[in-house]
Structure formats: structure tokens, C-alpha cells
Design an enzyme around this catalytic site. Structure first.
Site, short mmCIF file in Angstrom:
data_model
loop_
_atom_site.label_atom_id
_atom_site.label_comp_id
_atom_site.label_asym_id
_atom_site.label_seq_id
_atom_site.Cartn_x
_atom_site.Cartn_y
_atom_site.Cartn_z
N ASP A 126 11.83 2.26 8.47
CA ASP A 126 11.62 2.08 9.91
C ASP A 126 12.90 1.53 10.56
OD1 ASP A 126 8.89 2.85 9.68
OD2 ASP A 126 8.45 0.86 8.88
N HIS A 159 3.69 -0.83 8.69
CA HIS A 159 4.32 0.47 8.44
C HIS A 159 3.33 1.61 8.67
CE1 HIS A 159 7.04 3.45 6.93
NE2 HIS A 159 6.14 3.85 6.05
N1 LIG Z 1 7.08 2.79 2.51
C1 LIG Z 1 7.62 3.84 3.09
O1 LIG Z 1 8.39 3.69 4.04
C2 LIG Z 1 7.34 5.21 2.60
C3 LIG Z 1 6.33 5.44 1.69
N2 LIG Z 1 6.10 6.69 1.20
C4 LIG Z 1 5.01 6.84 0.22
O2 LIG Z 1 5.56 6.89 -1.09
C5 LIG Z 1 4.62 7.55 -1.96
C6 LIG Z 1 5.34 8.58 -2.82
O3 LIG Z 1 5.86 9.63 -2.04
P1 LIG Z 1 6.62 10.88 -2.72
O4 LIG Z 1 7.62 10.40 -3.70
O5 LIG Z 1 7.05 11.75 -1.63
O6 LIG Z 1 5.40 11.56 -3.51
P2 LIG Z 1 5.48 12.53 -4.78
O7 LIG Z 1 4.14 13.15 -4.92
O8 LIG Z 1 6.66 13.41 -4.69
O9 LIG Z 1 5.75 11.53 -5.98
C7 LIG Z 1 4.82 10.58 -6.38
C8 LIG Z 1 4.95 10.38 -7.88
O10 LIG Z 1 3.99 9.40 -8.26
C9 LIG Z 1 3.53 9.78 -9.54
N3 LIG Z 1 2.28 9.11 -9.86
C10 LIG Z 1 1.02 9.42 -9.46
N4 LIG Z 1 0.15 8.57 -10.03
C11 LIG Z 1 0.86 7.72 -10.79
C12 LIG Z 1 0.53 6.62 -11.62
N5 LIG Z 1 -0.74 6.23 -11.80
N6 LIG Z 1 1.54 5.98 -12.24
C13 LIG Z 1 2.82 6.35 -12.06
N7 LIG Z 1 3.19 7.39 -11.29
C14 LIG Z 1 2.22 8.06 -10.67
C15 LIG Z 1 3.40 11.28 -9.46
O11 LIG Z 1 3.32 11.87 -10.75
C16 LIG Z 1 4.65 11.65 -8.71
O12 LIG Z 1 5.72 11.93 -9.58
C17 LIG Z 1 3.56 8.15 -1.04
O13 LIG Z 1 2.41 7.33 -1.04
C18 LIG Z 1 4.22 8.13 0.33
O14 LIG Z 1 3.30 8.10 1.39
C19 LIG Z 1 6.85 7.76 1.59
C20 LIG Z 1 7.88 7.58 2.50
C21 LIG Z 1 8.16 6.33 3.10
O1 LIG Z 2 5.02 9.23 7.04
C1 LIG Z 2 4.72 9.18 5.84
O2 LIG Z 2 3.62 9.53 5.38
C2 LIG Z 2 5.72 8.61 4.89
C3 LIG Z 2 6.25 7.37 5.45
O3 LIG Z 2 5.66 6.31 5.31
C4 LIG Z 2 7.41 7.44 6.33
O4 LIG Z 2 8.13 8.46 6.34
O5 LIG Z 2 7.64 6.48 7.05
#
Ligand SMILES: NC(=O)C1=CN([C@@H]2O[C@H](COP(=O)(O)OP(=O)(O)OC[C@H]3O[C@@H](n4cnc5c(N)ncnc54)[C@H](O)[C@@H]3O)[C@@H](O)[C@H]2O)C=CC1
Ligand SMILES: O=C([O-])CC(=O)C(=O)O
Length: 348
Positions: free
Chosen positions: A185, A212
Site C-alpha cells: 500500500d 489492508h
Molecule cells: N499483503 C499483501 O499486500 C498482499 C497479499 N497477497 C496475498 O498473498 C497470498 C499469495 O498470493 P500468490 O503468491 O499470488 O498466490 P499463489 O497461488 O501464486 O501462491 C500461493 C502458494 O501458497 C502455497 N500454499 C497453499 N497452501 C499452503 C500451505 N498449507 N502451506 C504452504 N504453502 C501453501 C501454494 O502451493 C502456492 O505455491 C494470497 O492470499 C494473496 O491474496 C497478495 C498480494 C499482496
Molecule cells: O488485491 C489483492 O487481492 C492482493 C493484494 O492484497 C494487493 O494487491 O494489495
């Protein structure tokens, strides 16, 4: 000619790898004993996880990097481990290897879980991600209860309270060591404000407080550095764009997930700040979603000072203008529900 050169190759190969003997990795002299921190990434084979692993392998403060996922972590580990930077990389696959992945870690970064698709809110991820975060945090409580935890999995407004309840149940909760990652953010806010002002975003510092998700993301444009002022139209445009930054990426990716590259950058920046704090550097300040007394809510994102203990100081919000005061009330209303939902998931 051909046969003599192939004989020579065979002779050299025999010399390098005498029959029945190969130099195994564990027989190499390198033991990964360089000074530095031990960092684990849980969800390391995902969109965020892979790029984050790359960036953490490049961080000179990291001596050991553990990459854990339920799929594909061996491949990611083999790939990353060929980078000639200091950190020793080890891969861990599936629940039976979770404890080995976590034992002895100083910092645990958690991007495990499902991302949004167009039309979904972050809260729509709760049903799947809440259970994933609970399991991983139970592992942290058991194997590295003193580690600093950077929680990325959405919805952060609920997953951080879930983690806190898991740690309380295990008797290991230290509010200073649990941080929800809201850095993206801030990097968005710095970028968009830089565009409007015609400044290099590197020169811009926008505090983003609250939480967030949607209206809980509250940029404090009245406190931007360098000091500046915005028209009401600019304020409205910037606030909306920062709040909807995640949705902008989700829509552009059209079903292929949410922000991964900018998030990995933001997560690496935040993890580096945490490591610099642990090392004892002075004046390390970042926004994060933490246990807080800044408002009446038990968790809130604001600027925090990072030190050897984790989030050592949580800063007050400072003076808000009328627009921000109205935004704060909206943010608190939604945040209260998300926090309660996370807490109830473990308590009830
Ligand atoms: N805090 C923030 O600002 C942001 C948060 N996110 C969040 O981050 C998370 C991940 O996003 P991406 O990497 O794009 O998703 P993705 O689907 O590409 O990767 C997630 C990974 O987590 C793994 N996974 C699933 N269950 C698991 C478990 N029990 N133990 C270990 N690994 C496990 C999957 O196998 C996969 O490799 C989502 O919840 C997304 O919304 C995304 C962007 C910004
Ligand atoms: O928007 C989403 O789902 C992933 C996220 O948290 C971000 O990009 O800030």
C-alpha cells in the site's frame, strides 16, 4: 581420433568421479555458517513466493533461506540455489517437512494461500486461507516461537488476528513479533503521489494506516513528505487509486491472480527492514498491521519502529484533516468486523 578423444573424456570423468564414488553435497566443506539471519518463506513456490525467494537470496543479511511449500518447492529451491550469493538455500515439501523448515528461524515470511480472482474481495479468501495460516502458525509456535513473523496471506485484516490467537493458545504470543505486511500500500501510494507531483517516487514518503482492504487502507496525504498540498480532486483520485490498487492488478491479470511482482518487492523491502531492526540498526521505520493502542481496535496499521525485539514502538497517527478523519471512521468500522472474524475463527 574420435576414439582417442572419447577415451580421454572417459579417463577425465573417471578421475573426477571414480567408480562407486561421487562427491555428495553433505561432504562439501561449505556448511552455511556465514553470519546472518535464518529466514523461511512459507508458500515459496507461489507467485509471490518465487520472486520473494529470489530477492531474499540476494539479501546479504540472510545466511540461510528455507523454502517451504506444499507443491513444487524442490524445483524452486534447485533453481534459486545456483545463485552465487551468500545465503544457503534448502527446500522443504509438504506438511511432514514443515517443522524442519521452521526450526531455528529468525524470520518467517508467509505468502501461502489462494489469491483473488476478478469480482472477489479479499474477505472471500477467508474460508481457505484462514485454515492455511492457522496450520503454519501452529508450526511457528512449536518450532521457532521467537521468530519475527511477516504475514502476507489475505485477508491480512483477519489473518493477523488468527495468528495472534494461535500464538496465544500455544502460550508463545509476543505482539512485537507479529506483523501484517502492508508495505505494498505504501509503495503504491509513493508511486501514485510521485506521478501526480512529478517527483521520483523514491523521494516520496506517504504514511498508509488502518488495514489492508478497500476503505481500511487509509493514505494520510496531509502528511506526505516532502510537504505538499493536493486539490480535493487530487485527494479523491489518489485515495481511491491507492485503496483499489490491488483490484486494479486483479482486473488487469483477468483471472491469473493478483499482485505478485510488486508484492514480492514490497515483502522483500519489509523483510529487509525487519532484519536491519533485528541486527540493531537505529531508525528503521515502516508501516505495518500490528497489535496497537493507537485506536480502540486491537490491531491497526501505522508506522512502527523496528528493532531487536520486532515492532518496538507503534507511532500515533499525528494530525488528520477532515477528509482523513471521515476515512478513519469508515476504516475502523470495517476493520472491527474483520478482526473479530479472525479472532472468532480460533476462539469459537
Ligand atoms: N499483503 C499483501 O499486500 C498482499 C497479499 N497477497 C496475498 O498473498 C497470498 C499469495 O498470493 P500468490 O503468491 O499470488 O498466490 P499463489 O497461488 O501464486 O501462491 C500461493 C502458494 O501458497 C502455497 N500454499 C497453499 N497452501 C499452503 C500451505 N498449507 N502451506 C504452504 N504453502 C501453501 C501454494 O502451493 C502456492 O505455491 C494470497 O492470499 C494473496 O491474496 C497478495 C498480494 C499482496
Ligand atoms: O488485491 C489483492 O487481492 C492482493 C493484494 O492484497 C494487493 O494487491 O494489495
Amino acid at each position: 581420433m574420435e576414439s582417442s578423444s572419447s577415451q580421454r573424456v572417459a579417463r577425465i570423468a573417471a578421475h573426477l568421479n571414480p567408480p562407486n564414488f561421487e562427491l555428495r553435497r553433505e561432504e562439501c566443506r561449505a556448511k552455511g555458517g556465514a553470519p546472518g539471519f535464518k529466514v523461511a518463506i512459507l508458500g515459496a513456490a507461489g507467485g509471490i513466493g518465487q520472486s520473494l525467494a529470489l530477492l531474499m537470496k540476494m539479501n546479504p543479511l540472510v545466511s540461510v533461506l528455507h523454502l517451504y511449500d506444499v507443491v513444487n518447492s524442490p524445483g524452486v529451491t534447485a533453481d534459486i540455489s545456483h545463485m552465487d550469493t551468500t545465503a544457503v538455500v534448502r527446500g522443504f515439501l509438504g506438511q511432514p517437512q514443515l517443522e524442519a523448515a521452521l526450526t531455528g528461524m529468525d524470520l518467517v515470511v508467509i505468502p501461502a494461500g489462494v489469491p483473488r480472482k476478478p469480482g472477489m474481495t479479499r474477505d472471500d479468501l477467508f474460508n481457505i486461507n484462514a485454515g492455511i495460516v492457522r496450520t503454519l502458525c501452529e508450526g511457528v509456535a512449536k518450532c521457532c516461537p521467537n521468530a519475527v513473523v511477516n504475514l502476507i496471506s489475505n485477508p491480512v485484516n483477519s489473518t493477523v488476528p488468527i495468528a495472534a490467537e494461535v500464538f496465544k493458545k500455544a502460550g508463545t504470543y509476543n505482539p512485537k513479533r507479529l506483523l501484517g505486511v502492508t508495505t505494498l500500500d505504501v509503495t503504491r501510494a509513493n508511486t501514485f503521489v510521485g506521478e501526480v507531483l512529478g517527483l521520483d517516487p523514491k523521494m516520496v514518503d506517504v504514511p498508509v494506516v488502518g488495514g489492508h482492504a478497500g476503505v481500511t487502507i487509509l493514505p494520510l496525504l496531509s502528511q506526505v513528505k516532502p510537504p505538499c498540498s493536493f486539490t480535493p480532486e487530487e485527494t479523491e483520485y489518489l485515495t481511491k487509486r491507492i485503496q483499489d490498487g490491488g483490484t486494479e492488478v486483479v482486473q488487469a491479470k483477468a483471472g491469473a491472480g493478483s499482485a505478485t511482482l510488486s508484492m514480492a518487492y514490497a515483502a522483500a523491502k519489509f523483510a529487509d527492514a525487519c532484519l536491519r531492526g533485528l541486527k540493531g540498526d537505529a531508525g528503521v521505520v515502516e508501516c505495518a498491521f500490528v497489535a496497537s493502542e493507537v485506536t480502540e481496535l486491537p490491531f491497526f496499521a501505522s508506522k512502527v519502529r523496528l528493532g531487536r525485539a520486532g515492532a518496538e514502538e507503534v507511532y500515533q497517527l499525528g494530525p488528520l484533516n477532515e477528509y482523513e478523519r471521515i476515512g478513519l471512521e469508515k476504516a475502523k468500522k470495517e476493520l472491527a468486523e474483520s478482526i473479530q472474524k479472525g479472532t472468532n475463527f480460533i476462539k469459537k
